[in-house]
Motif scaffolding. Structure first.
Motif, PDB file in Angstrom:
ATOM      1  N   TYR A 220      88.905  31.013 -62.110  1.00 47.12           N
ATOM      2  CA  TYR A 220      90.233  31.442 -61.651  1.00 47.12           C
ATOM      3  C   TYR A 220      91.092  30.223 -61.315  1.00 47.12           C
ATOM      4  CZ  TYR A 220      88.119  36.059 -60.793  1.00 47.12           C
ATOM      5  OH  TYR A 220      87.478  37.275 -60.921  1.00 47.12           O
ATOM      6  N   SER A 222      93.569  28.777 -58.657  1.00 47.93           N
ATOM      7  CA  SER A 222      93.549  29.036 -57.221  1.00 47.93           C
ATOM      8  C   SER A 222      94.359  27.980 -56.481  1.00 47.93           C
ATOM      9  CB  SER A 222      92.107  29.045 -56.706  1.00 47.93           C
ATOM     10  OG  SER A 222      91.483  27.790 -56.937  1.00 47.93           O
ATOM     11  N   LEU A 271      93.193  33.240 -54.941  1.00 46.71           N
ATOM     12  CA  LEU A 271      93.053  33.359 -56.394  1.00 46.71           C
ATOM     13  C   LEU A 271      94.339  33.925 -56.987  1.00 46.71           C
ATOM     14  CD1 LEU A 271      89.458  34.899 -56.675  1.00 46.71           C
ATOM     15  CD2 LEU A 271      90.127  32.501 -56.391  1.00 46.71           C
ATOM     16  N   GLU A 273      94.960  33.719 -60.860  1.00 48.82           N
ATOM     17  CA  GLU A 273      94.911  34.005 -62.299  1.00 48.82           C
ATOM     18  C   GLU A 273      93.464  33.916 -62.777  1.00 48.82           C
ATOM     19  OE1 GLU A 273      96.442  35.265 -65.682  1.00 48.82           O
ATOM     20  OE2 GLU A 273      97.958  34.392 -64.357  1.00 48.82           O
ATOM     21  N   PHE A 274      93.030  34.914 -63.541  1.00 49.81           N
ATOM     22  CA  PHE A 274      91.695  34.864 -64.157  1.00 49.81           C
ATOM     23  C   PHE A 274      91.804  34.067 -65.448  1.00 49.81           C
ATOM     24  CE2 PHE A 274      88.324  36.567 -66.896  1.00 49.81           C
ATOM     25  CZ  PHE A 274      87.217  36.477 -66.052  1.00 49.81           C
TER      26      PHE A 274
END
Length: 308
Positions: A220, A222, A271, A273-274
């Motif tokens: 992710y 972060s 967090l 964005e994946f």
């Protein structure tokens, strides 16, 4: 902020008390808490929250996993303006009648003058009493009830169940939209196997607890506030399948540009964005190259950092 024990009464100064489990302190929860804070300010009261220890709530079935731990929830409640929080184990109050709850908790512990809840709030033994019933009780006991309407996104009521599903699926953007804040990973930085440091990617490692909703394993984008400054980072959540590990899920965050000591400190990693799922690499050289690519991708991308 003060966390109340049952013996504490606020020296004659009443409270405006928000009621709810508030396991994610999401936008719907924040509307209730914010209304209590607003009423407290207008009426010379203290803003209080009456909630329950999230790990003790068993009304939703054995598969229920709260969004946040009690420690994280308290941090977020304070940010929303709560002066006092009463958070007993659910077993201490679940068998109380609605009237008993109002007299012993709302009046006896919280000294509530104003009570705030959501439209779907239920309480008392077997959740027998609705907001309408609470209004009648408040009238009899000289308290005023404020009922807050649902908060919606695209016409759908914001609820913790949807947020938990998004987090578990790795759809952190959708989870953050409903939360109204970027999902927080909180906890003490612990020692790992120092494998990241050996590859020149030192990480701050935090243990992930399985009794709370677990984010999808993977990488992710972060950020965190460290020593008063915001640092963007890259976080891997998982069990490190490429290297020998204990099998205990960790959140391992690399902060490019940060050189301080974090071991033993409590930090909050957000967090945003994946990036990709956690995968097994054939060798550590391939892992090193992928981490380098991930870091360059995350640091060159643009994403908003919300005020903490």
């Amino acid at each position: 902020m003060i966390e109340l024990s049952p013996s504490v009464i606020m020296n004659g100064r009443g409270t405006a008390a928000a009621l709810g489990i508030f396991d994610g302190v999401h936008r719907g929860h924040r509307a209730v808490i914010g209304k209590a804070a607003e009423e407290a300010e207008k009426n010379g009261l203290s803003a209080a929250v009456c909630t329950f220890k999230t790990s003790s709530v068993n009304t939703k079935g054995s598969s229920y996993r709260p969004i946040y731990s009690d420690k994280t929830k308290l941090v977020l409640l304070e940010k929303e303006g709560a002066h006092y929080v009463y958070s007993p184990d659910f077993s201490e109050v679940r068998d109380m009648s609605p009237e008993e709850f109002a007299v012993k908790i709302l009046q006896g512990v919280l000294n509530a003058r104003i009570v705030v809840c959501g439209r779907d709030f239920r309480f008392g033994k077997n959740a027998a009493c609705s907001a309408e019933g609470l209004n009648e009780i408040c009238d009899r006991l000289g308290m005023r009830l404020c009922v807050v309407d649902d908060i919606t996104e695209n016409g759908v009521r914001i609820c913790s169940a949807d947020i938990r599903r998004y987090i578990a699926d790795g759809d952190i953007r959708s989870a953050n939209l409903l939360l109204g804040h970027d999902y927080a990973v909180t906890g003490q930085v612990v020692h790992g196997n120092h494998f990241g440091r050996q590859m020149n990617f030192p990480t701050a490692n935090q243990r992930m607890r399985g009794d709370f909703v677990m984010p999808r394993f993977g990488v992710y984008a972060s950020y965190a506030e460290l020593d008063g400054k915001i640092y963007r980072g890259i976080t891997n959540i998982g069990v490190k399948p490429t290297v020998e590990s204990s099998g205990i899920p960790l959140a391992e965050t690399h902060f490019p540009g940060f050189s301080g000591e974090l071991y033993g400190r409590e930090i909050i990693v957000r967090l945003v964005e994946f990036i990709r799922p956690e995968i097994h690499f054939d060798n550590t050289d391939k892992l090193r190259k992928q981490i380098d690519s991930d870091v360059r991708s995350v640091m060159s991308a643009e994403y908003a950092v919300r005020a903490l």
